[in-house]
Design a protein around this motif. Structure first.
Motif, PDB file in Angstrom:
ATOM      1  N   ALA A  24      16.361  31.453   8.183  1.00  0.00           N
ATOM      2  CA  ALA A  24      17.396  31.206   9.194  1.00  0.00           C
ATOM      3  C   ALA A  24      16.884  31.578  10.581  1.00  0.00           C
ATOM      4  O   ALA A  24      17.099  30.847  11.551  1.00  0.00           O
ATOM      5  CB  ALA A  24      18.654  32.001   8.857  1.00  0.00           C
ATOM      6  N   LYS A  25      16.192  32.692  10.688  1.00  0.00           N
ATOM      7  CA  LYS A  25      15.641  33.114  11.990  1.00  0.00           C
ATOM      8  C   LYS A  25      14.594  32.125  12.475  1.00  0.00           C
ATOM      9  O   LYS A  25      14.531  31.817  13.666  1.00  0.00           O
ATOM     10  CB  LYS A  25      15.046  34.515  11.882  1.00  0.00           C
ATOM     11  N   VAL A  33      17.309  28.365  19.871  1.00  0.00           N
ATOM     12  CA  VAL A  33      16.931  29.204  21.008  1.00  0.00           C
ATOM     13  C   VAL A  33      16.712  28.389  22.286  1.00  0.00           C
ATOM     14  O   VAL A  33      16.829  28.917  23.389  1.00  0.00           O
ATOM     15  CB  VAL A  33      15.689  30.064  20.668  1.00  0.00           C
ATOM     16  N   VAL A  34      16.445  27.106  22.136  1.00  0.00           N
ATOM     17  CA  VAL A  34      16.227  26.260  23.316  1.00  0.00           C
ATOM     18  C   VAL A  34      17.436  26.348  24.247  1.00  0.00           C
ATOM     19  O   VAL A  34      17.276  26.497  25.458  1.00  0.00           O
ATOM     20  CB  VAL A  34      15.952  24.798  22.905  1.00  0.00           C
ATOM     21  N   CYS A  35      18.637  26.284  23.685  1.00  0.00           N
ATOM     22  CA  CYS A  35      19.846  26.391  24.515  1.00  0.00           C
ATOM     23  C   CYS A  35      20.446  27.796  24.495  1.00  0.00           C
ATOM     24  O   CYS A  35      20.820  28.328  25.530  1.00  0.00           O
ATOM     25  CB  CYS A  35      20.903  25.386  24.057  1.00  0.00           C
ATOM     26  N   PRO A  46      22.530  35.093  22.190  1.00  0.00           N
ATOM     27  CA  PRO A  46      22.807  35.941  21.029  1.00  0.00           C
ATOM     28  C   PRO A  46      23.377  37.317  21.361  1.00  0.00           C
ATOM     29  O   PRO A  46      24.220  37.826  20.639  1.00  0.00           O
ATOM     30  CB  PRO A  46      21.438  36.080  20.352  1.00  0.00           C
ATOM     31  N   ASP A  47      22.962  37.906  22.463  1.00  0.00           N
ATOM     32  CA  ASP A  47      23.415  39.265  22.790  1.00  0.00           C
ATOM     33  C   ASP A  47      24.588  39.300  23.773  1.00  0.00           C
ATOM     34  O   ASP A  47      24.970  40.356  24.239  1.00  0.00           O
ATOM     35  CB  ASP A  47      22.252  40.090  23.333  1.00  0.00           C
ATOM     36  N   ASP A  48      25.186  38.147  24.077  1.00  0.00           N
ATOM     37  CA  ASP A  48      26.298  38.079  25.031  1.00  0.00           C
ATOM     38  C   ASP A  48      27.624  38.235  24.293  1.00  0.00           C
ATOM     39  O   ASP A  48      28.270  37.262  23.914  1.00  0.00           O
ATOM     40  CB  ASP A  48      26.259  36.760  25.794  1.00  0.00           C
TER      41      ASP A  48
END
Length: 95
Positions: A24-25, A33-35, A46-48
């Motif tokens: 999954a990662k 991760v592109v967006c 992810p950390d927001d």
């Protein structure tokens, strides 16, 4: 039973879960991760936690449905990866 035998048995049982999380990662790092890494078009990073809070309150099923269908803001269905199963999308969201 010797202690190391129990350790090996537990490790053997946990291995599939660890492999699924790694897979999954890898998909997240290669596609999402592109967006989501940059926040383009309002994609929550992810950390927001502030951006994720309302999405998480809607529940995991709603998040998975949105990932399956895509969004009107520009996220393609299944993040453009039609080969991903619902279970794989679910695993990526849980990261």
């Amino acid at each position: 039973m010797k202690p190391w035998t129990l350790f090996v048995a537990i490790a053997y049982l946990l291995l599939p879960a660890a492999q699924a999380q790694d897979a999954a990662k890898a998909v997240f790092d290669g596609v999402c991760v592109v967006c989501h890494g940059t926040g383009v078009l309002g994609a929550p990073k992810p950390d927001d936690t502030a951006q994720w809070r309302p999405r998480l309150q809607a529940g995991m099923d709603a998040l998975v449905k949105r990932a399956i269908a895509g969004s009107s803001k520009g996220m393609p269905p299944r993040s453009g990866r039609t080969d991903l199963s619902n279970a794989q999308l679910h695993a990526m969201i849980e990261l």
